[in-house]
Scaffold this motif. Structure first.
Motif, PDB file in Angstrom:
ATOM      1  N   ASP A 107      -4.666  10.493   5.355  1.00  0.00           N
ATOM      2  CA  ASP A 107      -5.942   9.774   5.314  1.00  0.00           C
ATOM      3  C   ASP A 107      -6.144   8.950   4.044  1.00  0.00           C
ATOM      4  O   ASP A 107      -6.949   8.037   4.030  1.00  0.00           O
ATOM      5  CB  ASP A 107      -7.107  10.763   5.433  1.00  0.00           C
ATOM      6  CG  ASP A 107      -7.126  11.464   6.776  1.00  0.00           C
ATOM      7  OD1 ASP A 107      -6.585  10.892   7.741  1.00  0.00           O
ATOM      8  OD2 ASP A 107      -7.683  12.569   6.849  1.00  0.00           O
TER       9      ASP A 107
ATOM     10  N   TRP B 172       1.014  11.582   2.619  1.00  0.00           N
ATOM     11  CA  TRP B 172       1.427  12.341   3.802  1.00  0.00           C
ATOM     12  C   TRP B 172       0.296  13.289   4.198  1.00  0.00           C
ATOM     13  O   TRP B 172      -0.518  13.698   3.374  1.00  0.00           O
ATOM     14  CB  TRP B 172       2.667  13.165   3.500  1.00  0.00           C
ATOM     15  CG  TRP B 172       3.928  12.371   3.366  1.00  0.00           C
ATOM     16  CD1 TRP B 172       4.088  11.031   3.553  1.00  0.00           C
ATOM     17  CD2 TRP B 172       5.208  12.879   3.008  1.00  0.00           C
ATOM     18  NE1 TRP B 172       5.379  10.664   3.350  1.00  0.00           N
ATOM     19  CE2 TRP B 172       6.097  11.787   3.013  1.00  0.00           C
ATOM     20  CE3 TRP B 172       5.682  14.128   2.702  1.00  0.00           C
ATOM     21  CZ2 TRP B 172       7.442  11.934   2.721  1.00  0.00           C
ATOM     22  CZ3 TRP B 172       7.019  14.276   2.403  1.00  0.00           C
ATOM     23  CH2 TRP B 172       7.892  13.188   2.414  1.00  0.00           C
ATOM     24  N   LYS B 173       0.300  13.686   5.449  1.00  0.00           N
ATOM     25  CA  LYS B 173      -0.709  14.653   5.909  1.00  0.00           C
ATOM     26  C   LYS B 173      -0.528  15.984   5.178  1.00  0.00           C
ATOM     27  O   LYS B 173      -1.492  16.623   4.803  1.00  0.00           O
ATOM     28  CB  LYS B 173      -0.619  14.846   7.411  1.00  0.00           C
ATOM     29  CG  LYS B 173      -1.180  13.678   8.181  1.00  0.00           C
ATOM     30  CD  LYS B 173      -1.345  14.035   9.641  1.00  0.00           C
ATOM     31  CE  LYS B 173      -1.821  12.852  10.412  1.00  0.00           C
ATOM     32  NZ  LYS B 173      -3.240  12.739  10.483  1.00  0.00           N
TER      33      LYS B 173
ATOM     34  N   SER C 146       3.865  12.480   7.841  1.00  0.00           N
ATOM     35  CA  SER C 146       3.310  11.379   8.632  1.00  0.00           C
ATOM     36  C   SER C 146       2.107  10.835   7.867  1.00  0.00           C
ATOM     37  O   SER C 146       1.545  11.526   7.011  1.00  0.00           O
ATOM     38  CB  SER C 146       2.913  11.859  10.020  1.00  0.00           C
ATOM     39  OG  SER C 146       1.965  12.900   9.933  1.00  0.00           O
ATOM     40  N   PRO C 147       1.712   9.580   8.130  1.00  0.00           N
ATOM     41  CA  PRO C 147       0.622   8.983   7.348  1.00  0.00           C
ATOM     42  C   PRO C 147      -0.634   9.842   7.342  1.00  0.00           C
ATOM     43  O   PRO C 147      -1.112  10.294   8.384  1.00  0.00           O
ATOM     44  CB  PRO C 147       0.375   7.646   8.040  1.00  0.00           C
ATOM     45  CG  PRO C 147       1.663   7.332   8.708  1.00  0.00           C
ATOM     46  CD  PRO C 147       2.239   8.655   9.136  1.00  0.00           C
TER      47      PRO C 147
ATOM     48  N   HIS D 127       0.824  -1.189   0.000  1.00  0.00           N
ATOM     49  CA  HIS D 127       0.000   0.000   0.000  1.00  0.00           C
ATOM     50  C   HIS D 127       0.870   1.255   0.000  1.00  0.00           C
ATOM     51  O   HIS D 127       2.021   1.221   0.405  1.00  0.00           O
ATOM     52  CB  HIS D 127      -0.969   0.016   1.188  1.00  0.00           C
ATOM     53  CG  HIS D 127      -0.287   0.042   2.522  1.00  0.00           C
ATOM     54  ND1 HIS D 127       0.089  -1.098   3.173  1.00  0.00           N
ATOM     55  CD2 HIS D 127       0.094   1.079   3.305  1.00  0.00           C
ATOM     56  CE1 HIS D 127       0.668  -0.769   4.320  1.00  0.00           C
ATOM     57  NE2 HIS D 127       0.693   0.538   4.418  1.00  0.00           N
TER      58      HIS D 127
ATOM     59  N   THR E  21       0.588   5.306   1.250  1.00  0.00           N
ATOM     60  CA  THR E  21      -0.183   6.211   2.090  1.00  0.00           C
ATOM     61  C   THR E  21       0.288   7.635   1.838  1.00  0.00           C
ATOM     62  O   THR E  21       1.490   7.911   1.832  1.00  0.00           O
ATOM     63  CB  THR E  21       0.008   5.867   3.589  1.00  0.00           C
ATOM     64  OG1 THR E  21      -0.337   4.502   3.781  1.00  0.00           O
ATOM     65  CG2 THR E  21      -0.861   6.738   4.465  1.00  0.00           C
TER      66      THR E  21
ATOM     67  N   GLU F  10      -4.120   0.719  -1.984  1.00  0.00           N
ATOM     68  CA  GLU F  10      -3.681  -0.605  -1.554  1.00  0.00           C
ATOM     69  C   GLU F  10      -4.247  -1.692  -2.441  1.00  0.00           C
ATOM     70  O   GLU F  10      -5.210  -1.499  -3.155  1.00  0.00           O
ATOM     71  CB  GLU F  10      -4.053  -0.860  -0.101  1.00  0.00           C
ATOM     72  CG  GLU F  10      -5.538  -0.936   0.162  1.00  0.00           C
ATOM     73  CD  GLU F  10      -5.861  -1.100   1.650  1.00  0.00           C
ATOM     74  OE1 GLU F  10      -4.978  -1.509   2.409  1.00  0.00           O
ATOM     75  OE2 GLU F  10      -6.996  -0.800   2.023  1.00  0.00           O
TER      76      GLU F  10
ATOM     77  N   ILE G 244      -5.196   6.310   1.149  1.00  0.00           N
ATOM     78  CA  ILE G 244      -4.345   5.120   0.994  1.00  0.00           C
ATOM     79  C   ILE G 244      -4.718   4.391  -0.294  1.00  0.00           C
ATOM     80  O   ILE G 244      -5.891   4.241  -0.624  1.00  0.00           O
ATOM     81  CB  ILE G 244      -4.472   4.181   2.224  1.00  0.00           C
ATOM     82  CG1 ILE G 244      -3.519   2.997   2.103  1.00  0.00           C
ATOM     83  CG2 ILE G 244      -5.896   3.701   2.406  1.00  0.00           C
ATOM     84  CD1 ILE G 244      -3.419   2.168   3.369  1.00  0.00           C
TER      85      ILE G 244
END
Length: 167
Positions: free
Chosen positions: A22, A12-13, A19-20, A8, A10, A26, A24
């Protein structure tokens, strides 16, 4: 085929906050792999998009021994030596029963038809050998009456890997 990997990506904010986020992308394993985009929010997620985008990208859209052709008036066609498993369903564009042999299989006399540019078959009942070339693979297949197909799987065109499918 199981690899036990869950691939997957993800988002970034934000650009300055790696950081991860919302969103994604996959691979989701249902009946067969499918690429999906989701927006995660706590325990819930909203499905935004799935791939394949057209019927020919869906695995087995045309059923067994069928071939999907987008620019054809009837999107599914049976391979050579095969006919629709249910002509009534086929005419209603329900291709799930796929295609069946026109004549019963005869291990000694049928041989193989050559097909180009097809997606590979389901890998549930196959054998892969990374050291057999296409000629060796064909010989092995012809010596086994339950062999239904074989192919060169070396995408570089060097012919050093092959696969065999069994009924």
């Amino acid at each position: 085929m199981r690899t036990e990997f869950n691939w997957h990506l993800t988002a970034w904010k934000s650009l300055g906050r790696p950081s991860p986020g919302d969103i994604i992308w996959e691979t989701e394993l249902l009946n067969h792999s499918e690429l999906v985009m989701r927006k995660r929010a706590y325990q819930n997620s909203t499905l935004y998009a799935t791939f394949p985008r057209d019927p020919c990208d869906s695995y087995v859209h045309c059923g067994g021994n069928g071939n999907s052709v987008l620019n054809s008036s009837l999107i599914c066609q049976c391979l050579k030596r095969f006919v629709p498993g249910s002509l009534e369903n086929w005419n209603l564009k329900d291709f799930l029963k796929g295609c069946v042999r026109r004549k019963p299989f005869s291990c000694r006399n049928d041989g193989f038809a050559k097909y180009l540019q097809l997606k590979l078959l389901d890998t549930t009942h196959n054998w892969i050998n990374k050291s057999k070339n296409l000629v060796e693979c064909m010989a092995k297949c012809l010596s086994n009456c339950s062999c239904s197909a074989y192919t060169d799987i070396d995408v570089r065109g060097r012919g050093s890997s092959s696969a065999i499918w069994f009924e």
